[in-house]
Motif scaffolding. Structure first.
Motif, PDB file in Angstrom:
ATOM      1  N   GLU A 174      -3.726   3.867  -2.075  1.00  0.00           N
ATOM      2  CA  GLU A 174      -3.982   3.859  -1.104  1.00  0.00           C
ATOM      3  C   GLU A 174      -4.858   5.104  -1.186  1.00  0.00           C
ATOM      4  O   GLU A 174      -5.070   6.064  -0.662  1.00  0.00           O
ATOM      5  N   ARG A 229      -6.833   1.226  -4.190  1.00  0.00           N
ATOM      6  CA  ARG A 229      -7.430   0.378  -3.701  1.00  0.00           C
ATOM      7  C   ARG A 229      -8.533   1.834  -2.920  1.00  0.00           C
ATOM      8  O   ARG A 229      -8.300   3.150  -2.221  1.00  0.00           O
ATOM      9  N   PRO A 275       8.434  -0.578   2.483  1.00  0.00           N
ATOM     10  CA  PRO A 275       9.119  -0.903   1.398  1.00  0.00           C
ATOM     11  C   PRO A 275      10.009  -2.321   2.376  1.00  0.00           C
ATOM     12  O   PRO A 275      10.217  -3.094   1.428  1.00  0.00           O
ATOM     13  N   TYR A 309     -12.605  -7.293  -0.358  1.00  0.00           N
ATOM     14  CA  TYR A 309     -11.957  -7.851   1.138  1.00  0.00           C
ATOM     15  C   TYR A 309     -12.349  -8.740   2.004  1.00  0.00           C
ATOM     16  O   TYR A 309     -14.022  -8.272   1.824  1.00  0.00           O
ATOM     17  N   LYS A 322       7.540   8.436  -5.592  1.00  0.00           N
ATOM     18  CA  LYS A 322       8.668   6.607  -6.005  1.00  0.00           C
ATOM     19  C   LYS A 322       8.029   5.754  -6.518  1.00  0.00           C
ATOM     20  O   LYS A 322       9.227   4.851  -6.642  1.00  0.00           O
ATOM     21  N   GLU A 353      -7.664   4.157   0.860  1.00  0.00           N
ATOM     22  CA  GLU A 353      -9.057   3.930   2.311  1.00  0.00           C
ATOM     23  C   GLU A 353      -8.140   3.842   3.847  1.00  0.00           C
ATOM     24  O   GLU A 353      -7.700   5.277   3.489  1.00  0.00           O
ATOM     25  N   TYR A 368       0.411  -1.054   0.077  1.00  0.00           N
ATOM     26  CA  TYR A 368       0.124  -0.549  -0.013  1.00  0.00           C
ATOM     27  C   TYR A 368       0.690   1.394  -0.186  1.00  0.00           C
ATOM     28  O   TYR A 368       1.469   1.574   0.886  1.00  0.00           O
ATOM     29  N   VAL A 369       0.622   2.242  -1.167  1.00  0.00           N
ATOM     30  CA  VAL A 369       1.064   3.989  -0.879  1.00  0.00           C
ATOM     31  C   VAL A 369       0.385   4.764  -0.868  1.00  0.00           C
ATOM     32  O   VAL A 369      -0.877   4.646  -1.280  1.00  0.00           O
ATOM     33  N   GLU A 399     -13.346  -8.969   5.822  1.00  0.00           N
ATOM     34  CA  GLU A 399     -13.651  -7.997   6.724  1.00  0.00           C
ATOM     35  C   GLU A 399     -14.212  -8.536   8.434  1.00  0.00           C
ATOM     36  O   GLU A 399     -13.762  -7.530   9.295  1.00  0.00           O
ATOM     37  N   GLY A 433      -8.716  -9.024   5.258  1.00  0.00           N
ATOM     38  CA  GLY A 433      -8.539  -7.434   5.952  1.00  0.00           C
ATOM     39  C   GLY A 433      -8.357  -7.779   8.032  1.00  0.00           C
ATOM     40  O   GLY A 433      -9.298  -7.593   8.376  1.00  0.00           O
ATOM     41  N   VAL A 473      -2.052  -8.230   7.145  1.00  0.00           N
ATOM     42  CA  VAL A 473      -1.076  -7.307   6.833  1.00  0.00           C
ATOM     43  C   VAL A 473      -0.437  -7.547   8.334  1.00  0.00           C
ATOM     44  O   VAL A 473      -0.882  -8.456   9.298  1.00  0.00           O
ATOM     45  N   ILE A 497       3.008  -2.957   4.426  1.00  0.00           N
ATOM     46  CA  ILE A 497       2.628  -1.788   4.198  1.00  0.00           C
ATOM     47  C   ILE A 497       4.253  -0.423   4.355  1.00  0.00           C
ATOM     48  O   ILE A 497       4.069  -0.067   4.337  1.00  0.00           O
TER      49      ILE A 497
HETATM   50  C1  LIG Z   1       3.557   3.408   8.407  1.00  0.00           C
HETATM   51  C2  LIG Z   1       4.085   4.295   7.866  1.00  0.00           C
HETATM   52  C3  LIG Z   1       3.163   5.427   8.263  1.00  0.00           C
HETATM   53  C4  LIG Z   1       5.405   4.538   7.932  1.00  0.00           C
HETATM   54  O1  LIG Z   1       6.283   5.931   6.995  1.00  0.00           O
HETATM   55  P1  LIG Z   1       7.121   6.592   7.316  1.00  0.00           P
HETATM   56  O2  LIG Z   1       7.805   7.413   6.815  1.00  0.00           O
HETATM   57  O3  LIG Z   1       7.377   6.833   8.982  1.00  0.00           O
HETATM   58  O4  LIG Z   1       8.195   5.131   7.772  1.00  0.00           O
HETATM   59  P2  LIG Z   1       9.982   5.233   7.421  1.00  0.00           P
HETATM   60  O5  LIG Z   1      10.044   3.804   8.207  1.00  0.00           O
HETATM   61  O6  LIG Z   1       9.757   6.084   8.223  1.00  0.00           O
HETATM   62  O7  LIG Z   1      10.121   5.236   6.392  1.00  0.00           O
HETATM   63  C5  LIG Z   1      11.469   5.178   5.350  1.00  0.00           C
HETATM   64  C6  LIG Z   1      10.916   5.396   3.656  1.00  0.00           C
HETATM   65  O8  LIG Z   1      10.084   4.683   3.326  1.00  0.00           O
HETATM   66  C7  LIG Z   1       9.143   5.172   2.444  1.00  0.00           C
HETATM   67  N1  LIG Z   1       8.102   5.055   2.936  1.00  0.00           N
HETATM   68  C8  LIG Z   1       7.764   4.464   3.740  1.00  0.00           C
HETATM   69  N2  LIG Z   1       6.317   3.749   3.388  1.00  0.00           N
HETATM   70  C9  LIG Z   1       5.712   3.855   2.621  1.00  0.00           C
HETATM   71  C10 LIG Z   1       4.806   3.091   1.551  1.00  0.00           C
HETATM   72  N3  LIG Z   1       4.163   2.192   2.585  1.00  0.00           N
HETATM   73  N4  LIG Z   1       5.046   3.069   0.378  1.00  0.00           N
HETATM   74  C11 LIG Z   1       6.104   3.449  -0.332  1.00  0.00           C
HETATM   75  N5  LIG Z   1       7.002   4.337   0.416  1.00  0.00           N
HETATM   76  C12 LIG Z   1       7.169   3.951   1.923  1.00  0.00           C
HETATM   77  C13 LIG Z   1       9.055   6.706   3.282  1.00  0.00           C
HETATM   78  O9  LIG Z   1       8.967   7.550   2.343  1.00  0.00           O
HETATM   79  C14 LIG Z   1      10.487   6.757   3.677  1.00  0.00           C
HETATM   80  O10 LIG Z   1      11.246   7.206   2.206  1.00  0.00           O
HETATM   81  P3  LIG Z   1      12.519   8.462   2.016  1.00  0.00           P
HETATM   82  O11 LIG Z   1      13.740   7.587   2.957  1.00  0.00           O
HETATM   83  O12 LIG Z   1      12.591   8.745   0.650  1.00  0.00           O
HETATM   84  O13 LIG Z   1      11.950   9.718   3.151  1.00  0.00           O
HETATM   85  C15 LIG Z   1       4.332   4.399   6.338  1.00  0.00           C
HETATM   86  O14 LIG Z   1       4.817   2.996   6.085  1.00  0.00           O
HETATM   87  C16 LIG Z   1       2.807   3.967   5.319  1.00  0.00           C
HETATM   88  O15 LIG Z   1       2.039   4.799   5.472  1.00  0.00           O
HETATM   89  N6  LIG Z   1       2.494   2.881   5.646  1.00  0.00           N
HETATM   90  C17 LIG Z   1       1.073   2.287   4.728  1.00  0.00           C
HETATM   91  C18 LIG Z   1       0.158   1.878   5.862  1.00  0.00           C
HETATM   92  C19 LIG Z   1      -1.050   2.407   5.260  1.00  0.00           C
HETATM   93  O16 LIG Z   1      -1.651   2.147   3.868  1.00  0.00           O
HETATM   94  N7  LIG Z   1      -2.197   0.971   5.513  1.00  0.00           N
HETATM   95  C20 LIG Z   1      -3.315   0.334   5.037  1.00  0.00           C
HETATM   96  C21 LIG Z   1      -2.957  -0.849   4.510  1.00  0.00           C
HETATM   97  S1  LIG Z   1      -3.413  -1.960   5.817  1.00  0.00           S
HETATM   98  C22 LIG Z   1      -5.255  -2.081   6.474  1.00  0.00           C
HETATM   99  O17 LIG Z   1      -5.749  -0.827   5.665  1.00  0.00           O
HETATM  100  C23 LIG Z   1      -5.855  -3.204   7.237  1.00  0.00           C
HETATM  101  C24 LIG Z   1      -6.061  -4.235   6.255  1.00  0.00           C
HETATM  102  C25 LIG Z   1      -5.953  -4.547   5.765  1.00  0.00           C
HETATM  103  O18 LIG Z   1      -7.420  -3.094   6.275  1.00  0.00           O
HETATM  104  C26 LIG Z   1      -6.776  -4.767   7.490  1.00  0.00           C
HETATM  105  O19 LIG Z   1      -6.442  -5.337   8.399  1.00  0.00           O
HETATM  106  O20 LIG Z   1      -8.482  -4.638   7.981  1.00  0.00           O
END
Ligand SMILES: CC(C)(COP(=O)(O)OP(=O)(O)OC[C@H]1O[C@@H](n2cnc3c(N)ncnc32)[C@H](O)[C@@H]1OP(=O)(O)O)[C@@H](O)C(=O)NCCC(=O)NCCSC(=O)C[C@](C)(O)C(=O)O
Ligand SMILES: [Mg+2]
Length: 326
Positions: free
Chosen positions: A51, A89, A258, A152, A39, A53, A28-29, A154, A187, A228, A256
């Motif tokens: 993403e 999504r 990389p 999904y 990116k 949702e 998910y992005v 859920e 989910g 997840v 969730i």
């Molecule tokens: C958790 C968070 C906030 C930490 O985000 P962060 O920026 O604090 O993390 P970081 O470790 O500092 O990030 C390092 C590098 O990775 C990149 N990065 C980091 N994450 C991503 C990503 N996903 N896609 C692409 N790139 C990513 C980030 O931009 C950064 O890049 P940089 O070094 O160049 O600045 C972040 O990883 C994020 O937003 N992840 C996606 C969350 C999401 O979409 N959740 C919903 C899906 S799961 C769900 O809904 C449940 C389900 C199924 O429905 C149910 O079980 O019920």
């Protein structure tokens, strides 16, 4: 004798493998961040999901819709993507946000390769979902597209009603021309919330649900995408749960961050010793068949019958499809 293997292979999976999409990891992005969206073309993952949702706060939904629609509109300028599939999504029909999502997305020249629709709880909701897509994209554009659909599961209700939900979705494609259902996602976080469960990294609380879920998916020859793993730092736990899911029949896992991608993608490939075992067993089976002996044989000290041969063929086919499709 290869024909015997081919005959077996057709029984191995009923899935139409034409246009097979590997979905070992489904990342998910969040669409709200333009910085992260920039990116996207370079992210190497089987399935990349823009993403709208729950990974997108309510206050950012409108911005995320605009960003994703602009991304899709201008897709050719992004060049080749490193992912195998680019999806979106959307929000669930019950959220009341789906119509706004689809309205905005439909303004883009290009459709995503897959739409992912969360929280499908009731077969009646499917008619409403189809209606929203048809109203905005038009039936012809949907029918002429090659986009696929993933839904999904859920909630407790959806899990129990899965056979009807999957059959209704497949029939919407067959009878009305809606996107073809290709896979189903569990989910787990919403499922735990629905049941009042406390989720754990071990996932014992969702053991029954994941096993019922994967069984229902396979009964309809659909890809099954596992829970997840929210503890981003715990890559060992992620690997353990990925390997467990693969052993249970799941085709992939949600992702969730990389750093989770390589762990999941490696876990969903059979290990080299298993691939070697499967190829050697199939060779031995062909030799055995040539000699017209009974189809039960001993291989490396173990009894091998038809189901074991089928498992070996599944392993060889999975590797072949992933290699051919990338
Ligand atoms: C958790 C968070 C906030 C930490 O985000 P962060 O920026 O604090 O993390 P970081 O470790 O500092 O990030 C390092 C590098 O990775 C990149 N990065 C980091 N994450 C991503 C990503 N996903 N896609 C692409 N790139 C990513 C980030 O931009 C950064 O890049 P940089 O070094 O160049 O600045 C972040 O990883 C994020 O937003 N992840 C996606 C969350 C999401 O979409 N959740 C919903 C899906 S799961 C769900 O809904 C449940 C389900 C199924 O429905 C149910 O079980 O019920
Ligand atoms: Mg959810």
């Amino acid at each position: 004798m290869r024909s015997a293997i081919r005959a077996f292979s057709t029984n191995v999976t009923k899935t139409d493998r034409k246009g097979f999409v590997p979905r070992r990891a489904l990342l998910y992005v969040p669409g709200s961040s333009e910085k992260v969206l920039a990116k996207v073309p370079k992210i190497k993952v089987d399935s990349l999901v823009l993403e709208l949702e729950d990974g997108c706060p309510l206050a950012s939904k409108a911005q995320a819709r605009t960003n994703i629609a602009a991304y899709l509109d201008d897709l050719p300028s992004k060049g080749d993507h490193a992912c195998f599939e680019l999806g979106v999504r959307v929000n669930s029909v019950s959220s009341g946000l789906l119509a706004d999502d689809v309205k905005e997305l439909s303004k883009a020249k290009h459709l995503p390769q897959v739409f992912l629709v969360p929280k499908v709880d009731d077969p009646d909701e499917l008619a409403a979902i189809w209606d929203i897509f048809k109203t905005n994209y038009g039936a012809e554009r949907i029918q002429n597209s090659k986009s696929r659909l993933i839904i999904y599961i859920e909630s407790a209700r959806a899990l129990l009603d899965m056979p009807r939900l999957l059959a209704t979705t497949l029939n919407l494609h067959k009878n009305a021309g809606f996107f073809k259902l290709d896979g189903v996602v569990f989910g787990s976080d919403d499922f735990c919330a629905d049941l009042g469960m406390s989720r754990s990294n071990e996932g014992t609380e969702t053991l029954y649900a994941r096993q019922r879920f994967v069984t229902c998916c396979k009964a309809f020859s659909l890809q099954a995408i596992d829970s997840v793993y929210i503890d981003i730092k715990d890559l060992d736990g992620l690997r353990r749960q990925s390997i467990e899911g693969k052993a249970w029949g799941f085709d992939g896992k949600q992702c969730i961050h990389p750093t989770q991608i390589p762990v999941i993608q490696e876990s969903f490939l059979p290990p080299p010793d298993k691939i070697e075992w499967a190829k050697a067993l199939i060779d031995e089976y062909i030799k055995h068949e040539n000699e017209q002996r009974n189809t039960v044989l001993t291989f490396r000290g173990s009894m091998v019958d038809r189901p074991v041969i089928l498992q070996a063929m599944n392993i060889v086919q999975t590797v072949k499809y992933i290699q051919e499709s990338q």
